[in-house]
Write a protein that holds these residues in place. Structure first.
Motif, mmCIF file in Angstrom:
data_model
loop_
_atom_site.group_PDB
_atom_site.id
_atom_site.type_symbol
_atom_site.label_atom_id
_atom_site.label_comp_id
_atom_site.label_asym_id
_atom_site.label_seq_id
_atom_site.Cartn_x
_atom_site.Cartn_y
_atom_site.Cartn_z
ATOM 1 N N LEU A 196 0.776 -1.226 0.056
ATOM 2 C CA LEU A 196 -0.128 0.038 -0.123
ATOM 3 C C LEU A 196 0.919 1.316 0.032
ATOM 4 O O LEU A 196 2.042 1.379 0.893
ATOM 5 N N PRO A 197 0.487 2.355 -0.722
ATOM 6 C CA PRO A 197 1.177 3.441 -0.803
ATOM 7 C C PRO A 197 1.232 4.175 0.699
ATOM 8 O O PRO A 197 0.370 4.057 1.374
ATOM 9 N N PHE A 198 2.304 5.032 0.934
ATOM 10 C CA PHE A 198 2.588 5.460 2.367
ATOM 11 C C PHE A 198 2.133 6.785 2.147
ATOM 12 O O PHE A 198 2.437 7.673 1.378
ATOM 13 N N GLU A 199 1.279 7.277 2.997
ATOM 14 C CA GLU A 199 0.802 8.626 2.900
ATOM 15 C C GLU A 199 1.652 9.628 3.614
ATOM 16 O O GLU A 199 1.476 9.555 5.124
ATOM 17 N N GLY A 200 2.482 10.275 3.065
ATOM 18 C CA GLY A 200 3.325 11.242 4.166
ATOM 19 C C GLY A 200 4.618 11.236 3.489
ATOM 20 O O GLY A 200 4.862 10.685 2.613
ATOM 21 N N GLU A 201 5.631 11.795 4.348
ATOM 22 C CA GLU A 201 6.979 11.763 4.112
ATOM 23 C C GLU A 201 7.739 11.161 5.025
ATOM 24 O O GLU A 201 7.148 11.155 6.431
ATOM 25 N N THR B 224 7.898 1.736 -5.041
ATOM 26 C CA THR B 224 7.033 2.619 -5.121
ATOM 27 C C THR B 224 6.047 2.609 -5.944
ATOM 28 O O THR B 224 5.819 1.208 -6.792
ATOM 29 N N ARG C 281 2.978 4.749 -8.187
ATOM 30 C CA ARG C 281 2.414 5.951 -8.666
ATOM 31 C C ARG C 281 3.220 7.177 -8.051
ATOM 32 O O ARG C 281 2.397 8.022 -7.584
ATOM 33 N N LYS D 239 4.688 7.319 -5.106
ATOM 34 C CA LYS D 239 4.669 7.322 -3.644
ATOM 35 C C LYS D 239 5.532 6.173 -3.449
ATOM 36 O O LYS D 239 5.491 4.896 -3.586
ATOM 37 N N ASN E 85 4.435 1.262 1.954
ATOM 38 C CA ASN E 85 4.876 0.830 3.113
ATOM 39 C C ASN E 85 6.044 0.021 3.603
ATOM 40 O O ASN E 85 6.696 0.072 4.507
ATOM 41 N N TYR F 135 6.154 5.337 12.930
ATOM 42 C CA TYR F 135 4.928 5.317 11.966
ATOM 43 C C TYR F 135 4.106 4.005 12.256
ATOM 44 O O TYR F 135 2.980 3.881 12.171
#
Length: 308
Positions: free
Chosen positions: A4-9, A47, A49, A51, A54, A67
């Motif tokens: 899943l894409p990680f939301e944030g930096e 990565t 798209r 991003k 996880n 996190y």
């Protein structure tokens, strides 16, 4: 979860990414070069798209457990029923297995044997089996669960428990024979494969069994219940617990005398020849003693690895 894409930096440890690339080239013959951290993570499929996923955070971020607090290993050491020491292993997953093993080595018993002028370390539990059990938990645990991974070292066992049962295609009995690998977290598993700590052939549990047998330990146990999976390594002390009173007495006589015949065991314990042979055969089967000589000169002594 790991895809899943990680939301944030998040901060990524560039040196750790570079180390993975070097290990992948050296250990797996992978043709990959390090350019920038971001591009290398893209090449590694970490990565989506644009991003980071996880897995990238869990594997390479020094803040991974900030996190995802569940992505840590709680280790406790019990001796004679009392908690002696404990720690929480945090940070990037690629470092956790070695850090956990280093902590356990501080508390595991160790002795030595000499073979062909080489001094060999004999640990309470074979290090390769312990590392494999911990790596198995890291790779296959359910990261959607809020539970930590737990490692418990006691007088008779070392247990590794992680959230997440086996996939439905695999049974407990399958773990004791050749079987396919179906990792719950394929991106994390792939990184550990490149790192050299995971084989993509379902051989992890077989390696644990093999290393324990080689060390003269009881066969490890695999168990799952209520959403958790557990690997238990048993110590030599556990093997002694499973002996009958007579068998333990026979072993003690061999230990005290250095070498001992069946007739001497029979006389010392006041038992029949048949009973003395049964005791010795059980000790031989368990790898606790070895037979020396033959015929009327047959005697028994402690197996070298039982000198721990």
């Amino acid at each position: 979860f790991d895809s899943l894409p990680f939301e944030g930096e998040a901060v990524i440890d560039e040196k750790l990414v570079l180390e993975l690339v070097e290990r992948a080239k050296a250990r797996r013959g992978m043709k990959i070069s390090f350019s920038t951290t971001r591009k290398t993570l893209e090449k590694l499929g970490l990565t989506q798209r644009g991003k980071l996923v996880n897995a990238a955070i869990l594997l390479f971020s020094p803040d991974a457990t900030a996190y995802y607090p569940q992505a840590a290993i709680r280790i406790g050491v019990w001796r004679r029923g009392k908690l002696l020491d404990e720690t929480l292993v945090e940070g990037p997953l690629l470092k956790q297995a070695d850090e956990a093993l280093d902590f356990l080595k501080k508390h595991m018993f160790k002795s030595y044997e000499v073979k062909e002028f080489e001094r060999i370390e004999l640990w309470e539990y074979p290090l390769e089996a312990v590392r494999e059990a911990i790596v198995n938990a890291i790779i296959h645990r359910d990261y959607c669960s809020t539970s930590l991974t737990y490692v418990k070292l006691t007088d008779t066992s070392l247990k590794v428990v992680n959230p997440g049962e086996l996939p439905p295609q695999i049974t407990i009995e399958d773990l004791k024979r050749e079987h396919l690998s179906i990792p719950r977290n394929p991106k994390i598993a792939k990184a550990f494969y490149y790192w050299g700590y995971f084989e993509a052939w379902g051989e992890g549990t077989l390696k644990i069994i093999r290393e324990c047998r080689r060390a003269g330990l009881p066969e490890p146990e695999f168990h799952q219940e209520k959403g958790f999976f557990k690997i238990t390594l048993w110590s030599k002390a556990k093997k002694l617990e499973l002996l009958s009173t007579g068998e333990r007495q026979a072993l003690e006589i061999v230990k005290i005398r250095g070498t001992c015949t069946r007739a001497e065991i029979q006389r010392a314990l006041g038992v029949s020849e048949r009973t003395a042979r049964r005791y010795l055969n059980k000790l031989l089967k368990e790898g606790l003693i070895v037979r020396i000589g033959n015929g009327k000169r047959t005697a028994y002594k402690l197996a070298e690895k039982q000198l721990l």
